[in-house]
Scaffold this motif. Structure first.
Motif, PDB file in Angstrom:
ATOM      1  N   CYS A   1       3.112 -15.106 -10.226  1.00  0.00           N
ATOM      2  CA  CYS A   1       3.078 -14.294 -11.772  1.00  0.00           C
ATOM      3  C   CYS A   1       4.150 -15.264 -12.333  1.00  0.00           C
ATOM      4  CB  CYS A   1       3.413 -13.061 -11.882  1.00  0.00           C
ATOM      5  SG  CYS A   1       2.686 -11.975 -11.938  1.00  0.00           S
ATOM      6  N   ARG A   2       4.854 -15.792 -11.431  1.00  0.00           N
ATOM      7  CA  ARG A   2       6.294 -16.943 -11.974  1.00  0.00           C
ATOM      8  C   ARG A   2       5.973 -17.656 -12.839  1.00  0.00           C
ATOM      9  NH1 ARG A   2      10.513 -14.490  -7.410  1.00  0.00           N
ATOM     10  NH2 ARG A   2      11.611 -13.010  -8.954  1.00  0.00           N
ATOM     11  N   PRO A   3       5.076 -18.828 -12.199  1.00  0.00           N
ATOM     12  CA  PRO A   3       5.041 -19.947 -13.004  1.00  0.00           C
ATOM     13  C   PRO A   3       4.483 -19.982 -13.883  1.00  0.00           C
ATOM     14  CG  PRO A   3       3.957 -19.956 -10.358  1.00  0.00           C
ATOM     15  CD  PRO A   3       5.201 -18.586 -10.702  1.00  0.00           C
ATOM     16  N   ALA A   4       3.360 -19.197 -14.486  1.00  0.00           N
ATOM     17  CA  ALA A   4       2.927 -18.605 -15.341  1.00  0.00           C
ATOM     18  C   ALA A   4       3.155 -17.741 -16.269  1.00  0.00           C
ATOM     19  CB  ALA A   4       0.910 -17.979 -15.027  1.00  0.00           C
ATOM     20  N   GLY A   5       3.999 -17.271 -16.250  1.00  0.00           N
ATOM     21  CA  GLY A   5       4.533 -16.659 -17.279  1.00  0.00           C
ATOM     22  C   GLY A   5       4.086 -15.203 -17.429  1.00  0.00           C
ATOM     23  N   LEU A   6       3.813 -14.824 -16.105  1.00  0.00           N
ATOM     24  CA  LEU A   6       2.973 -13.275 -16.255  1.00  0.00           C
ATOM     25  C   LEU A   6       3.434 -11.732 -15.667  1.00  0.00           C
ATOM     26  CD1 LEU A   6      -0.877 -15.337 -15.368  1.00  0.00           C
ATOM     27  CD2 LEU A   6       0.207 -14.892 -17.573  1.00  0.00           C
ATOM     28  N   ARG A   7       2.287 -10.741 -15.890  1.00  0.00           N
ATOM     29  CA  ARG A   7       2.575  -9.798 -15.277  1.00  0.00           C
ATOM     30  C   ARG A   7       1.405  -9.183 -14.800  1.00  0.00           C
ATOM     31  NH1 ARG A   7       3.331  -6.864 -19.922  1.00  0.00           N
ATOM     32  NH2 ARG A   7       5.393  -6.615 -20.142  1.00  0.00           N
ATOM     33  N   ALA A   8       1.595  -9.037 -13.143  1.00  0.00           N
ATOM     34  CA  ALA A   8       0.219  -8.354 -12.762  1.00  0.00           C
ATOM     35  C   ALA A   8       0.712  -7.129 -13.003  1.00  0.00           C
ATOM     36  CB  ALA A   8       0.892  -8.262 -11.278  1.00  0.00           C
ATOM     37  N   CYS A   9      -0.576  -6.535 -13.356  1.00  0.00           N
ATOM     38  CA  CYS A   9      -0.689  -4.597 -13.312  1.00  0.00           C
ATOM     39  C   CYS A   9      -1.309  -4.346 -11.824  1.00  0.00           C
ATOM     40  CB  CYS A   9      -1.294  -4.642 -14.530  1.00  0.00           C
ATOM     41  SG  CYS A   9      -0.336  -4.650 -15.982  1.00  0.00           S
ATOM     42  N   VAL A  10      -0.351  -3.807 -11.389  1.00  0.00           N
ATOM     43  CA  VAL A  10      -1.535  -2.928  -9.677  1.00  0.00           C
ATOM     44  C   VAL A  10      -1.660  -1.426 -10.035  1.00  0.00           C
ATOM     45  CG1 VAL A  10      -1.436  -2.787  -7.947  1.00  0.00           C
ATOM     46  CG2 VAL A  10      -0.562  -4.964  -8.371  1.00  0.00           C
ATOM     47  N   ASP A  11      -2.948  -1.347  -9.414  1.00  0.00           N
ATOM     48  CA  ASP A  11      -3.254  -0.805  -9.153  1.00  0.00           C
ATOM     49  C   ASP A  11      -3.798   0.422  -8.191  1.00  0.00           C
ATOM     50  OD1 ASP A  11      -4.497   2.580  -9.101  1.00  0.00           O
ATOM     51  OD2 ASP A  11      -6.687   1.317  -9.597  1.00  0.00           O
ATOM     52  N   SER A  12      -2.339   1.485  -8.169  1.00  0.00           N
ATOM     53  CA  SER A  12      -1.749   1.844  -6.583  1.00  0.00           C
ATOM     54  C   SER A  12      -2.916   2.309  -6.004  1.00  0.00           C
ATOM     55  CB  SER A  12      -0.753   3.068  -6.957  1.00  0.00           C
ATOM     56  OG  SER A  12      -1.546   4.047  -7.554  1.00  0.00           O
ATOM     57  N   THR A  13      -3.982   3.522  -6.958  1.00  0.00           N
ATOM     58  CA  THR A  13      -5.482   4.095  -6.384  1.00  0.00           C
ATOM     59  C   THR A  13      -6.176   2.758  -5.643  1.00  0.00           C
ATOM     60  OG1 THR A  13      -6.501   4.213  -8.473  1.00  0.00           O
ATOM     61  CG2 THR A  13      -4.741   6.082  -7.780  1.00  0.00           C
ATOM     62  N   ALA A  14      -5.955   1.604  -6.118  1.00  0.00           N
ATOM     63  CA  ALA A  14      -7.063   1.012  -5.515  1.00  0.00           C
ATOM     64  C   ALA A  14      -6.997  -0.129  -4.360  1.00  0.00           C
ATOM     65  CB  ALA A  14      -7.441   0.049  -6.445  1.00  0.00           C
ATOM     66  N   LEU A  15      -5.157  -0.091  -4.116  1.00  0.00           N
ATOM     67  CA  LEU A  15      -4.674  -0.889  -3.345  1.00  0.00           C
ATOM     68  C   LEU A  15      -5.384  -0.545  -1.772  1.00  0.00           C
ATOM     69  CD1 LEU A  15      -1.041  -1.440  -4.123  1.00  0.00           C
ATOM     70  CD2 LEU A  15      -2.649  -3.752  -3.606  1.00  0.00           C
ATOM     71  N   PRO A  16      -5.859  -1.296  -0.775  1.00  0.00           N
ATOM     72  CA  PRO A  16      -5.957  -0.800   0.808  1.00  0.00           C
ATOM     73  C   PRO A  16      -5.052  -0.758   1.585  1.00  0.00           C
ATOM     74  CG  PRO A  16      -6.907  -3.698   0.430  1.00  0.00           C
ATOM     75  CD  PRO A  16      -5.916  -2.540  -1.260  1.00  0.00           C
ATOM     76  N   VAL A  17      -5.028   0.230   2.326  1.00  0.00           N
ATOM     77  CA  VAL A  17      -4.034   0.697   3.032  1.00  0.00           C
ATOM     78  C   VAL A  17      -4.635   0.981   3.970  1.00  0.00           C
ATOM     79  CG1 VAL A  17      -1.754   2.286   3.704  1.00  0.00           C
ATOM     80  CG2 VAL A  17      -2.092   1.131   1.329  1.00  0.00           C
ATOM     81  N   LEU A  18      -3.958   0.826   5.201  1.00  0.00           N
ATOM     82  CA  LEU A  18      -4.700   1.164   6.916  1.00  0.00           C
ATOM     83  C   LEU A  18      -3.950   2.519   6.808  1.00  0.00           C
ATOM     84  CD1 LEU A  18      -3.980  -2.358   8.779  1.00  0.00           C
ATOM     85  CD2 LEU A  18      -6.068  -0.770   7.875  1.00  0.00           C
ATOM     86  N   GLU A  19      -4.428   3.678   6.903  1.00  0.00           N
ATOM     87  CA  GLU A  19      -4.468   4.927   7.165  1.00  0.00           C
ATOM     88  C   GLU A  19      -3.685   5.046   8.432  1.00  0.00           C
ATOM     89  OE1 GLU A  19      -4.652   7.436   5.098  1.00  0.00           O
ATOM     90  OE2 GLU A  19      -6.298   5.400   3.843  1.00  0.00           O
ATOM     91  N   VAL A  20      -3.674   5.083   9.402  1.00  0.00           N
ATOM     92  CA  VAL A  20      -2.758   5.089  10.475  1.00  0.00           C
ATOM     93  C   VAL A  20      -0.757   4.139   9.970  1.00  0.00           C
ATOM     94  CG1 VAL A  20      -2.481   3.226  11.601  1.00  0.00           C
ATOM     95  CG2 VAL A  20      -1.708   4.457  12.883  1.00  0.00           C
ATOM     96  N   SER A  21      -0.788   3.695   8.549  1.00  0.00           N
ATOM     97  CA  SER A  21       0.362   2.754   8.764  1.00  0.00           C
ATOM     98  C   SER A  21       0.823   4.189   7.849  1.00  0.00           C
ATOM     99  CB  SER A  21       0.496   1.146   8.097  1.00  0.00           C
ATOM    100  OG  SER A  21      -0.068   1.907   6.387  1.00  0.00           O
ATOM    101  N   ARG A  22       0.031   4.388   6.901  1.00  0.00           N
ATOM    102  CA  ARG A  22       1.080   5.491   5.953  1.00  0.00           C
ATOM    103  C   ARG A  22       1.249   6.838   6.989  1.00  0.00           C
ATOM    104  NH1 ARG A  22      -2.094   6.718   0.631  1.00  0.00           N
ATOM    105  NH2 ARG A  22      -3.365   5.013   0.051  1.00  0.00           N
ATOM    106  N   ALA A  23       0.775   7.088   7.998  1.00  0.00           N
ATOM    107  CA  ALA A  23       0.828   7.971   8.878  1.00  0.00           C
ATOM    108  C   ALA A  23       2.630   7.730   9.424  1.00  0.00           C
ATOM    109  CB  ALA A  23       0.132   8.556   9.813  1.00  0.00           C
ATOM    110  N   LEU A  24       2.783   6.739   9.743  1.00  0.00           N
ATOM    111  CA  LEU A  24       4.338   6.214  10.726  1.00  0.00           C
ATOM    112  C   LEU A  24       4.761   5.962   9.508  1.00  0.00           C
ATOM    113  CD1 LEU A  24       2.018   3.751  12.488  1.00  0.00           C
ATOM    114  CD2 LEU A  24       3.145   5.493  13.526  1.00  0.00           C
TER     115      LEU A  24
END
Length: 359
Positions: free
Chosen positions: A244-267
């Motif tokens: 984002c910084r060199p291009a002067g942008l904002r990243a809008c991240v959808d938390s519901t779309a982020l892939p997360v290993l389920e075992v890591s959530r539990a840990l």
């Protein structure tokens, strides 16, 4: 702990940190690099230190450029073969992240020679060689020293067409963000070091960290791919900010779309996280906006987006009409199309680039 008392079957016990989690924190690294006097770069140097990119790129002729990188770290797993394979896969990724094709590698080896059995060290080298062989890369030599902590990695040389180089700096407003691997590897490595990672969790960790980011070479061929990097020690948010910084942008991240290993959530719910996650947040947390999330969800997502990813996935910024081709490239290389996690947008005049995580 005295090195004489350490278990040679537990490589992680020999290191104060592991994998990309042992990288120097972004803010500290920035201060250190600021002490290096600027130098005159030749016009052939297409990518140097200015954009915090994954590798250097040097033009040899109008249709050919050299990609050069190096990466190494201390053990992230106990199995020596897996350690070598993960470290080599991670190092090769830097060339793929530039849109290049790795060709040649040299091993970087530091081992406590009088403490670890030669059979263990040999398995580390064997794992690294296997990853290179899988990538079609010639492992042509290297350098070794006697160290207190085990260290393994590669120096890698690759090639790319000068007009197809993908850097951190080319992202544009409206670009779609695609991530090639799920998050949570750092949490799994922390659990392993504490003896709290089960067999299924280890297999998930091994699967993703030894998966080559070979899609990068095909993504480099797509004009609609404007920027690319890989997510490693600075976590998703840190590497997004580098985009984002060199291009002067904002990243809008959808938390519901982020892939997360389920075992890591539990840990994570059990309080397991890496020290590097906290160092990452201290370095760039003021540029991350979590205010749209429910208060009880902010700590969870703060930990996940700062989690250091060892041998993490490619992060791609592409034009919306290129998304299908990007997903096809991921599917051809790794059997799944990656995950669309958000978009990039312009910031108002005077506003700093940032990462905004939305519900």
């Amino acid at each position: 702990m005295d090195t004489e008392m350490r278990d040679p079957n537990r490589l992680t016990a020999w290191a104060h940190g592991g994998g990309c989690g042992c990288k120097i924190a972004p803010a500290v690294l920035q201060r250190l690099l600021a002490q290096v006097p600027p130098h005159l770069a030749p016009p052939e140097l297409l990518v140097g230190t200015a954009t915090s990119d994954d590798a250097a790129v040097y033009r040899l002729r109008d249709d050919l450029a050299l990609v050069a990188t190096t990466d190494f770290f201390t053990p992230v797993v106990d199995d020596p073969y897996d350690f070598g394979a993960i470290a080599a896969t991670n190092a090769l990724s830097d060339v793929y992240a530039m849109g290049g094709q790795p060709l040649l590698a040299l091993a970087l080896v530091g081992m406590p020679i009088n403490q670890l059995p030669e059979s263990v060290i040999g398995r580390v080298l064997e794992g690294g060689a296997a990853a290179c062989r899988d990538a079609g890369v010639a492992l042509a030599g290297g350098h070794s020293i006697d160290t207190v902590e085990p260290i393994y990695g590669l120096a890698v040389i690759g090639t790319v067409h000068p007009q197809r180089v993908k850097t951190n700096a080319g992202a544009r407003p409206g670009d779609v963000l695609v991530l090639g691997k799920p998050l949570g590897v750092g949490i799994l490595s922390a659990a392993l070091k504490k003896g709290r990672l089960d067999t299924d969790g280890y297999q998930q960790m091994r699967r993703w960290t030894t998966l080559l980011n070979r899609a990068g070479a095909a993504l480099g061929e797509l004009p609609g791919v404007h920027a690319m990097t890989d997510v490693t020690g600075f976590g998703l948010a840190g590497h997004l900010l580098e985009m984002c910084r060199p291009a002067g942008l904002r990243a809008c991240v959808d938390s519901t779309a982020l892939p997360v290993l389920e075992v890591s959530r539990a840990l994570l719910a059990q309080g397991i996280a890496t020290g590097a996650s906290g160092r990452n947040w201290a370095s760039y947390g003021d540029a991350v906006d979590l205010s749209a999330l429910a208060p009880d969800a902010r700590a969870l997502w703060q930990s996940l987006i700062t989690d250091p990813q060892t041998s993490g996935g490619l992060l791609v910024a592409c034009a919306p009409d290129t998304l299908a081709a990007v997903q096809e490239a991921f599917t051809a290389a790794q059997g799944q199309p990656g995950w669309v996690i958000g978009r990039l947008e312009a910031v108002a005049p005077g506003e700093p680039p940032q990462v905004r995580v939305q519900p």
